[in-house]
Write a protein that holds these residues in place. Structure first.
Motif, PDB file in Angstrom:
ATOM      1  N   ASP A   8       0.882  -1.168   0.000  1.00  0.00           N
ATOM      2  CA  ASP A   8       0.000   0.000   0.000  1.00  0.00           C
ATOM      3  C   ASP A   8       0.923   1.222   0.000  1.00  0.00           C
ATOM      4  OD1 ASP A   8      -2.211   1.741   0.405  1.00  0.00           O
ATOM      5  OD2 ASP A   8      -1.966   1.601   2.584  1.00  0.00           O
ATOM      6  N   ILE A   9       0.372   2.398  -0.318  1.00  0.00           N
ATOM      7  CA  ILE A   9       1.204   3.609  -0.309  1.00  0.00           C
ATOM      8  C   ILE A   9       0.964   4.452   0.936  1.00  0.00           C
ATOM      9  CG2 ILE A   9       1.669   5.812  -1.457  1.00  0.00           C
ATOM     10  CD1 ILE A   9       1.293   4.425  -4.126  1.00  0.00           C
ATOM     11  N   GLY A  10      -0.258   4.915   1.153  1.00  0.00           N
ATOM     12  CA  GLY A  10      -0.538   5.853   2.234  1.00  0.00           C
ATOM     13  C   GLY A  10      -0.228   5.303   3.611  1.00  0.00           C
ATOM     14  N   GLY A  15       3.653   9.193   3.742  1.00  0.00           N
ATOM     15  CA  GLY A  15       2.697   9.603   4.754  1.00  0.00           C
ATOM     16  C   GLY A  15       1.498  10.326   4.169  1.00  0.00           C
ATOM     17  N   PHE A  16       0.304   9.955   4.624  1.00  0.00           N
ATOM     18  CA  PHE A  16      -0.916  10.692   4.261  1.00  0.00           C
ATOM     19  C   PHE A  16      -1.145  11.712   5.377  1.00  0.00           C
ATOM     20  CE2 PHE A  16      -5.787  10.609   3.998  1.00  0.00           C
ATOM     21  CZ  PHE A  16      -5.797  11.647   3.082  1.00  0.00           C
ATOM     22  N   VAL A  85       3.505  12.918   2.196  1.00  0.00           N
ATOM     23  CA  VAL A  85       4.857  13.224   2.659  1.00  0.00           C
ATOM     24  C   VAL A  85       5.801  12.065   2.338  1.00  0.00           C
ATOM     25  CG1 VAL A  85       6.266  13.747   4.686  1.00  0.00           C
ATOM     26  CG2 VAL A  85       3.946  14.666   4.515  1.00  0.00           C
ATOM     27  N   ARG A  86       6.949  12.400   1.817  1.00  0.00           N
ATOM     28  CA  ARG A  86       7.946  11.393   1.437  1.00  0.00           C
ATOM     29  C   ARG A  86       8.508  10.686   2.664  1.00  0.00           C
ATOM     30  NH1 ARG A  86      13.452  10.847   0.706  1.00  0.00           N
ATOM     31  NH2 ARG A  86      14.096   9.743  -1.201  1.00  0.00           N
ATOM     32  N   TYR A  87       8.601   9.359   2.602  1.00  0.00           N
ATOM     33  CA  TYR A  87       9.270   8.568   3.631  1.00  0.00           C
ATOM     34  C   TYR A  87      10.653   8.194   3.091  1.00  0.00           C
ATOM     35  CZ  TYR A  87       5.053   7.677   6.491  1.00  0.00           C
ATOM     36  OH  TYR A  87       3.952   7.787   7.299  1.00  0.00           O
ATOM     37  N   ALA A 121       6.733  13.185  -3.531  1.00  0.00           N
ATOM     38  CA  ALA A 121       6.692  12.254  -2.404  1.00  0.00           C
ATOM     39  C   ALA A 121       6.552  10.807  -2.856  1.00  0.00           C
ATOM     40  CB  ALA A 121       5.530  12.608  -1.474  1.00  0.00           C
ATOM     41  N   LEU A 122       6.343  10.610  -4.151  1.00  0.00           N
ATOM     42  CA  LEU A 122       6.113   9.275  -4.694  1.00  0.00           C
ATOM     43  C   LEU A 122       7.295   8.798  -5.532  1.00  0.00           C
ATOM     44  CD1 LEU A 122       2.404   9.853  -5.836  1.00  0.00           C
ATOM     45  CD2 LEU A 122       3.190   8.878  -3.665  1.00  0.00           C
ATOM     46  N   ASP A 123       8.492   9.241  -5.168  1.00  0.00           N
ATOM     47  CA  ASP A 123       9.672   8.929  -5.982  1.00  0.00           C
ATOM     48  C   ASP A 123       9.980   7.436  -6.047  1.00  0.00           C
ATOM     49  OD1 ASP A 123      10.384   8.867  -3.310  1.00  0.00           O
ATOM     50  OD2 ASP A 123      12.323   9.827  -3.589  1.00  0.00           O
ATOM     51  N   PHE A 124       9.467   6.666  -5.089  1.00  0.00           N
ATOM     52  CA  PHE A 124       9.695   5.222  -5.096  1.00  0.00           C
ATOM     53  C   PHE A 124       8.993   4.533  -6.264  1.00  0.00           C
ATOM     54  CE2 PHE A 124       6.189   6.348  -2.314  1.00  0.00           C
ATOM     55  CZ  PHE A 124       5.157   5.586  -2.857  1.00  0.00           C
TER      56      PHE A 124
END
Length: 201
Positions: A8-10, A15-16, A85-87, A121-124
């Motif tokens: 999952d992403i959020g 981070g959501f 937010v990017r992790y 934030a979705l660079d992965f």
């Protein structure tokens, strides 16, 4: 044998951060609570993720929830960059799993606007092997169809997959297809549980 890791992403790979995002506009606590109730706290928020309605159609639904804050709703949702937010661990984790030979996919309830506004934030996503964002297929978790589409599109054997999600309802949806699951509460906890599943499989 586990061959595929599904994220999952959020609140898993990114981070959501909707509370912090809405606070950044400097609204009073009362307005913040009303915005939250009209948007993320309403059943209409899922329509963002489903991707059938236009942004304006969704906005009209939010406004219908609380017409008195139309200005604040339009202002805060004009550009939602910052809501995701990017992790920092996301890219290294994905890379590590791929180096170990696993296929890495995403399966996330995610709206087109969030995807377009929050790409930093979705660079992965450039490192994963694919997956499904709900707005792309017009169905959302935990509806059975979204899991079926993922399994068929990537020719997956459910028992060879581990799915990490922070929402138990979404995990139950995956388990009905035979997919192994991890309830994500922290990276350390989820990683440990995932590795235990891999060892046992």
């Amino acid at each position: 044998m586990i061959k595929t890791i599904i994220f999952d992403i959020g609140n898993v790979l990114a981070g959501f951060a909707w509370k912090e995002y809405f606070r950044s506009f400097g609204y009073s606590q009362e307005i913040l609570e009303r915005i939250a109730a009209a948007t993320v706290g309403s059943g209409f928020w899922g329509e963002y993720d489903r991707g059938i309605l236009s942004d304006e159609e969704i906005m009209e639904l939010f406004i219908r929830n609380d017409p008195g804050i139309e200005r604040e709703l339009r202002e805060s949702l004009r550009d939602v960059s910052g809501m995701v937010v990017r992790y920092g661990y996301a890219v290294p984790w994905v890379k590590e799993l791929k180096e170990r030979g696993y296929q890495v996919l995403v399966l996330s309830n995610f709206g087109r606007k969030g995807y377009e506004d929050c790409k930093d934030a979705l660079d992965f996503l450039e490192y994963v092997d694919g997956g499904i964002l709900s707005f792309q297929v017009k169905v959302i978790k935990p509806e059975p169809e979204i899991y079926r589409i993922l399994l068929e599109r990537y020719e997956l054997v459910p028992e060879e997959c581990v799915f990490l999600d922070d929402t138990e309802e979404n995990l139950r949806g995956a388990e009905r297809f035979g997919i192994k699951t991890v309830h994500f509460r922290s990276r350390e906890q989820a990683r440990q549980e995932m590795e235990e599943i891999i060892k046992r499989a």
